[in-house]
Scaffold this active site. Structure first.
Site, PDB file in Angstrom:
ATOM      1  N   ASN A   1       0.873  -1.178   0.000  1.00  0.00           N
ATOM      2  CA  ASN A   1       0.000   0.000   0.000  1.00  0.00           C
ATOM      3  C   ASN A   1       0.908   1.224   0.000  1.00  0.00           C
ATOM      4  OD1 ASN A   1      -1.776   2.069   0.496  1.00  0.00           O
ATOM      5  ND2 ASN A   1      -2.331   1.395   2.575  1.00  0.00           N
TER       6      ASN A   1
ATOM      7  N   LYS B   1       0.147   4.294  -0.253  1.00  0.00           N
ATOM      8  CA  LYS B   1      -0.463   5.498   0.338  1.00  0.00           C
ATOM      9  C   LYS B   1      -0.198   6.699  -0.580  1.00  0.00           C
ATOM     10  CE  LYS B   1      -0.127   3.231   4.771  1.00  0.00           C
ATOM     11  NZ  LYS B   1       0.030   3.304   6.225  1.00  0.00           N
TER      12      LYS B   1
ATOM     13  N   HIS C   1      -9.306   1.155   5.005  1.00  0.00           N
ATOM     14  CA  HIS C   1      -8.025   1.317   5.703  1.00  0.00           C
ATOM     15  C   HIS C   1      -8.248   2.229   6.909  1.00  0.00           C
ATOM     16  CE1 HIS C   1      -3.924   2.496   6.600  1.00  0.00           C
ATOM     17  NE2 HIS C   1      -3.550   1.405   5.975  1.00  0.00           N
TER      18      HIS C   1
ATOM     19  N   GLU D   1      -6.647   4.620   8.012  1.00  0.00           N
ATOM     20  CA  GLU D   1      -6.458   6.052   7.741  1.00  0.00           C
ATOM     21  C   GLU D   1      -7.726   6.640   7.131  1.00  0.00           C
ATOM     22  OE1 GLU D   1      -2.809   5.520   5.569  1.00  0.00           O
ATOM     23  OE2 GLU D   1      -1.835   4.964   7.454  1.00  0.00           O
TER      24      GLU D   1
ATOM     25  N   GLU E   1      -4.891  -4.973  10.642  1.00  0.00           N
ATOM     26  CA  GLU E   1      -3.867  -3.951  10.863  1.00  0.00           C
ATOM     27  C   GLU E   1      -4.133  -3.244  12.187  1.00  0.00           C
ATOM     28  OE1 GLU E   1      -2.032  -2.715   6.747  1.00  0.00           O
ATOM     29  OE2 GLU E   1      -3.559  -1.291   7.359  1.00  0.00           O
TER      30      GLU E   1
ATOM     31  N   GLY F   1       3.079   2.344  10.764  1.00  0.00           N
ATOM     32  CA  GLY F   1       4.032   3.429  10.596  1.00  0.00           C
ATOM     33  C   GLY F   1       4.778   3.812  11.861  1.00  0.00           C
TER      34      GLY F   1
ATOM     35  N   SER G   1       3.990  -2.104  10.158  1.00  0.00           N
ATOM     36  CA  SER G   1       5.447  -2.160  10.314  1.00  0.00           C
ATOM     37  C   SER G   1       6.046  -3.506   9.896  1.00  0.00           C
ATOM     38  CB  SER G   1       5.862  -1.797  11.751  1.00  0.00           C
ATOM     39  OG  SER G   1       5.449  -0.475  12.055  1.00  0.00           O
TER      40      SER G   1
HETATM   41  P1  13P Z   1       3.410   0.414   7.589  1.00  0.00           P
HETATM   42  O1  13P Z   1       3.904  -0.849   6.967  1.00  0.00           O
HETATM   43  O2  13P Z   1       4.113   1.645   7.083  1.00  0.00           O
HETATM   44  O3  13P Z   1       3.354   0.343   9.084  1.00  0.00           O
HETATM   45  O4  13P Z   1       1.882   0.615   7.085  1.00  0.00           O
HETATM   46  C1  13P Z   1       0.992  -0.435   7.211  1.00  0.00           C
HETATM   47  C2  13P Z   1      -0.241  -0.101   6.467  1.00  0.00           C
HETATM   48  O5  13P Z   1      -0.995   0.761   6.853  1.00  0.00           O
HETATM   49  C3  13P Z   1      -0.509  -0.839   5.212  1.00  0.00           C
HETATM   50  O6  13P Z   1      -1.795  -0.611   4.753  1.00  0.00           O
END
Ligand code: 13P
Length: 249
Positions: free
Chosen positions: A9, A11, A93, A95, A165, A171, A211
């Protein structure tokens, strides 16, 4: 036997030329891996990346509208995603849930619409740190899973990929321990078995995300319930993502 699925992903990262460069290299580097490989670039790069005609790497979008077409400024419909060759779409997601007000109902609408257009949803579920501390992890993932699959038939359910997740691991460099992730994913599968039946639940792939790095991928993938990973930051780097995809070498 569930086929492992490793998805990146991206982003809100990468221009068209950066996306093309990474995808070209990646498709060559992961040809002979067993896992299904998916990249989810930003909307602006989808058409160009589809134009590469990659033979191994599949393409997904990061979101879609709840509507098929119409006066919805700034939205992208499933018809448009299929048109540029997307086969997957990330839905719900954290976010989008936290920053853009996406509700369980919207997630379910998007899942239904994606399936109608033969796009495979990657549905994200997961708890906040507060919820984890209050021992609500199970309750949160169970209710998000039930909401996402509402109205989806047993025949279509295996087209959906679930990504667990934990929000506090995204992150942050913090990963859920492989055992913890495995246990929560086991709970999600149990929920799917209650909604459908064990046979159906056993066909649905459930990823871990948060992560994920070359240094922890082996341990995560060694867990019996974990069928793949949804990678954020480390999917932006050719070496890191290639190492993650080739975890079993
Ligand atoms: P990270 O791997 O940067 O922690 O992000 C995970 C994520 O949100 C994947 O959709």
């Amino acid at each position: 036997m569930r086929k492992p699925i490793i998805a990146g992903n991206w982003k809100m990262h990468k221009t068209v030329s950066e996306a093309l460069e990474l995808c070209e290299r990646l498709d060559r580097a992961v040809q002979d891996t067993d896992a299904e490989v998916v990249v989810c670039p930003p909307f602006t790069a989808l058409s160009a990346v589809c134009g590469l005609g990659m033979s191994k790497v599949k393409i997904g979008a990061q979101n879609l509208s709840t509507a098929e077409s119409g006066a919805y400024t700034g939205e992208i419909s499933p018809v448009m995603l299929v048109d540029v060759c997307c086969s997957y779409v990330i839905i719900g997601h954290s976010e989008r849930r936290q920053l853009f007000g996406e509700t369980d109902e919207m997630v379910n609408q998007k899942v239904q619409l994606a399936l109608k257009h033969h796009l495979r949803p990657i549905v994200c579920v997961g708890e906040t740190l507060e919820q984890r501390r209050a021992d609500q992890t199970e309750a949160v993932v169970v209710s998000q899973t039930k909401a996402a699959f509402a109205g989806v038939s047993k025949e279509r359910a295996p087209e959906i990929v679930v990504a667990y997740e934990p929000i506090w691991a995204i992150g942050t460099g913090e990963t859920a321990s492989a055992e913890d992730a495995n246990a929560v994913i086991g709970t999600i599968r149990k929920t799917l078995a209650e909604i459908y039946d064990q046979e159906t639940a056993d066909q649905i792939r459930i990823q871990y995300g948060g992560s994920v790095k070359p240094s922890n991928i082996k341990e995560l993938m060694a867990q019996p319930e974990i069928d793949g990973v949804l990678v954020g930051g480390a999917s932006l780097d050719f070496d890191d993502f290639t190492a993650i995809v080739r975890y079993n070498e």
